[in-house]
Motif scaffolding. Sequence first.
Motif, PDB file in Angstrom:
ATOM      1  N   GLY A 259      46.841  42.749  31.835  1.00  0.00           N
ATOM      2  CA  GLY A 259      47.184  41.410  32.295  1.00  0.00           C
ATOM      3  C   GLY A 259      46.397  41.064  33.549  1.00  0.00           C
ATOM      4  N   PRO A 260      46.145  39.785  33.792  1.00  0.00           N
ATOM      5  CA  PRO A 260      45.368  39.387  34.959  1.00  0.00           C
ATOM      6  C   PRO A 260      46.212  39.302  36.227  1.00  0.00           C
ATOM      7  N   SER A 261      45.528  39.371  37.341  1.00  0.00           N
ATOM      8  CA  SER A 261      46.137  39.092  38.636  1.00  0.00           C
ATOM      9  C   SER A 261      45.794  37.671  39.042  1.00  0.00           C
ATOM     10  N   ALA A 262      46.723  36.996  39.670  1.00  0.00           N
ATOM     11  CA  ALA A 262      46.394  35.713  40.286  1.00  0.00           C
ATOM     12  C   ALA A 262      45.454  35.952  41.457  1.00  0.00           C
ATOM     13  N   SER A 263      44.495  35.051  41.636  1.00  0.00           N
ATOM     14  CA  SER A 263      43.601  35.149  42.788  1.00  0.00           C
ATOM     15  C   SER A 263      44.417  35.070  44.060  1.00  0.00           C
ATOM     16  N   GLY A 264      44.189  36.008  44.945  1.00  0.00           N
ATOM     17  CA  GLY A 264      44.900  36.023  46.217  1.00  0.00           C
ATOM     18  C   GLY A 264      43.936  36.163  47.370  1.00  0.00           C
ATOM     19  N   GLY A 265      44.453  36.030  48.548  1.00  0.00           N
ATOM     20  CA  GLY A 265      43.619  36.196  49.731  1.00  0.00           C
ATOM     21  C   GLY A 265      43.634  34.977  50.628  1.00  0.00           C
ATOM     22  N   TRP A 266      42.885  35.072  51.702  1.00  0.00           N
ATOM     23  CA  TRP A 266      42.841  34.017  52.711  1.00  0.00           C
ATOM     24  C   TRP A 266      41.402  33.726  53.109  1.00  0.00           C
ATOM     25  N   ASN A 267      41.201  32.493  53.521  1.00  0.00           N
ATOM     26  CA  ASN A 267      39.897  32.015  53.988  1.00  0.00           C
ATOM     27  C   ASN A 267      39.953  31.715  55.476  1.00  0.00           C
ATOM     28  N   MET A 268      38.796  31.369  56.018  1.00  0.00           N
ATOM     29  CA  MET A 268      38.733  30.817  57.375  1.00  0.00           C
ATOM     30  C   MET A 268      38.262  29.371  57.273  1.00  0.00           C
ATOM     31  N   MET A 269      38.930  28.504  58.018  1.00  0.00           N
ATOM     32  CA  MET A 269      38.636  27.077  57.986  1.00  0.00           C
ATOM     33  C   MET A 269      38.521  26.569  59.423  1.00  0.00           C
ATOM     34  N   VAL A 270      37.693  25.564  59.623  1.00  0.00           N
ATOM     35  CA  VAL A 270      37.404  25.058  60.963  1.00  0.00           C
ATOM     36  C   VAL A 270      38.020  23.678  61.150  1.00  0.00           C
ATOM     37  N   ASN A 271      38.736  23.500  62.247  1.00  0.00           N
ATOM     38  CA  ASN A 271      39.302  22.209  62.611  1.00  0.00           C
ATOM     39  C   ASN A 271      38.159  21.266  62.984  1.00  0.00           C
ATOM     40  N   PRO A 272      37.981  20.150  62.270  1.00  0.00           N
ATOM     41  CA  PRO A 272      36.877  19.243  62.599  1.00  0.00           C
ATOM     42  C   PRO A 272      36.999  18.618  63.984  1.00  0.00           C
TER      43      PRO A 272
ATOM     44  N   ALA B 222      42.733  50.982  46.253  1.00  0.00           N
ATOM     45  CA  ALA B 222      42.988  49.573  45.958  1.00  0.00           C
ATOM     46  C   ALA B 222      41.692  48.768  45.913  1.00  0.00           C
ATOM     47  N   LEU B 223      40.664  49.200  46.654  1.00  0.00           N
ATOM     48  CA  LEU B 223      39.390  48.473  46.640  1.00  0.00           C
ATOM     49  C   LEU B 223      38.750  48.548  45.268  1.00  0.00           C
ATOM     50  N   ALA B 224      38.689  49.759  44.709  1.00  0.00           N
ATOM     51  CA  ALA B 224      38.098  49.917  43.386  1.00  0.00           C
ATOM     52  C   ALA B 224      38.905  49.158  42.339  1.00  0.00           C
ATOM     53  N   ALA B 225      40.219  49.227  42.445  1.00  0.00           N
ATOM     54  CA  ALA B 225      41.074  48.528  41.486  1.00  0.00           C
ATOM     55  C   ALA B 225      40.878  47.018  41.584  1.00  0.00           C
ATOM     56  N   ALA B 226      40.779  46.508  42.807  1.00  0.00           N
ATOM     57  CA  ALA B 226      40.615  45.066  43.002  1.00  0.00           C
ATOM     58  C   ALA B 226      39.262  44.579  42.502  1.00  0.00           C
ATOM     59  N   ALA B 227      38.253  45.450  42.585  1.00  0.00           N
ATOM     60  CA  ALA B 227      36.923  45.067  42.133  1.00  0.00           C
ATOM     61  C   ALA B 227      36.876  44.905  40.617  1.00  0.00           C
ATOM     62  N   ASP B 228      37.781  45.573  39.891  1.00  0.00           N
ATOM     63  CA  ASP B 228      37.745  45.587  38.434  1.00  0.00           C
ATOM     64  C   ASP B 228      38.833  44.762  37.765  1.00  0.00           C
ATOM     65  N   VAL B 229      39.875  44.401  38.496  1.00  0.00           N
ATOM     66  CA  VAL B 229      41.023  43.750  37.865  1.00  0.00           C
ATOM     67  C   VAL B 229      40.646  42.340  37.391  1.00  0.00           C
ATOM     68  N   PRO B 230      41.072  41.931  36.181  1.00  0.00           N
ATOM     69  CA  PRO B 230      40.824  40.551  35.743  1.00  0.00           C
ATOM     70  C   PRO B 230      41.620  39.579  36.601  1.00  0.00           C
ATOM     71  N   VAL B 231      41.059  38.401  36.821  1.00  0.00           N
ATOM     72  CA  VAL B 231      41.645  37.441  37.761  1.00  0.00           C
ATOM     73  C   VAL B 231      41.881  36.103  37.071  1.00  0.00           C
ATOM     74  N   VAL B 232      42.988  35.464  37.415  1.00  0.00           N
ATOM     75  CA  VAL B 232      43.270  34.106  36.959  1.00  0.00           C
ATOM     76  C   VAL B 232      43.616  33.269  38.184  1.00  0.00           C
ATOM     77  N   SER B 233      43.112  32.047  38.243  1.00  0.00           N
ATOM     78  CA  SER B 233      43.365  31.170  39.388  1.00  0.00           C
ATOM     79  C   SER B 233      44.584  30.300  39.139  1.00  0.00           C
TER      80      SER B 233
END
Length: 427
Positions: free
Chosen positions: A306-319, A367-378
């Motif tokens: 089964g796929p994992s939902a895409s997770g994580g965080w970005n960096m964004m700049v206040n205009p 977890a790094l190796a697993a995350a590199a290979d796991v199928p992803v769904v957005s």
Amino acid sequence: MYCVITVLLATACGGSGDGSAAVEPRAVGPAKGSVTWYAINFGPEGLPQKLIDAFEDKHPGITVEYQPAPNNTDTMRATLTTEISGGSSAIDIYNGDIVWPAQFGDASLAMPLDAHLPDDYWDRFPEERARTTEYNGEHLAAPLYSDAGFLYYRKDLLEKHDLPVPKTWEELAETAAKLQDAGDVRYGYVGQWANYEGLTVNWTEMSAAAGGRTVSADGERPAIDSDTNARVLGFMRDMIKDGVAPSATTSFQEPQSLQTFLEGDAAFHRNWAHGLGESDNPEVSHVVGKVGMSPLPSFEGTDGPGPSASGGWNMMVNPHSDALGASLAFLEWMTGPDAQRILAENGVIPALDEVLNDRGLQQDNPALAAAADVPVVSRPSDTPRYPQVSHGVYTNLNGALAGSVTPREALGAASDEIRRALNGRAL
């Protein structure tokens, strides 16, 4: 050399955008001064300050103040929306949820980045991870770290009863019931089924594992009210009715469900990558050395994990930031190899391709190796109305899981709410 540092050369760093929050490359100012970074605490205690110290060591002309954000992402989003839409410059740069770019880009709450970063900057990330930062052809965010959902299981109990790791959700329910009947655990499975964004994540994974969708592929209409999804939601409700999942799971977010698993009360558990480190931490876990990790299950009749939902965080700049040059320098360093390696060494899944696939780091952190290979769904977050779409998902599905409505009634109501949101008429 950072393009943001050499301001006179900034116009060569990429094409300018059309967004109303765009800032001319020559207007970013020098890469010096003070920056306020607003972010949810992530990784082990003290990691944000460790990153700041390493950055300031390389950039003595810039100081960064870390301002902790509320752990509830909806509260954080509301705070940022109020601050930035009002023109405040108190926050210069902030971490943003992976599902925010369309919302924040449409409302001009984040500065488009393409004009201020090298042309090949986005090549450092996996293609899909970079794509999730776009809105209307502009990158509104830079990937900071990634995350993936996994199935955590009591490997000691499976070995005790000579049982395999379940490959399907149906097999998981059967195996969980056997372990419960044997008196080994109180609960079979705990996930995040509370009335909040986490349920949308869990739902996205389970629906996709059966071949379902929440929104059509073109993003124009709801697709949640289907026979496939009725099967999935009915299965989830049956897990509660049959006692495999506790009735309290309809109020469980990540901390509560993880705590239940760490106390040894559940055989199976869905959580993000940090769950592995927590499971082996003797200060918080009663199941140290007894936990395995695998991709999430599929459903019978489908192929692969089964796929994992895409997770994580970005960096964004206040205009509206008064320190754009310094903020951009901090952003580029945080998404570069030095900072990304620090993240990986502290159990956080890096967004940078070369670090994520580093064999040495993968050996230290499976977890790094697993995350590199796991199928992803957005999640269906390409629309600025995603908060309303998600609200339609988790409120109605939570009602079905709690037994107040039938699964089919919940899917119909969710479909109506998603349709209103996509048509711009949601409240």
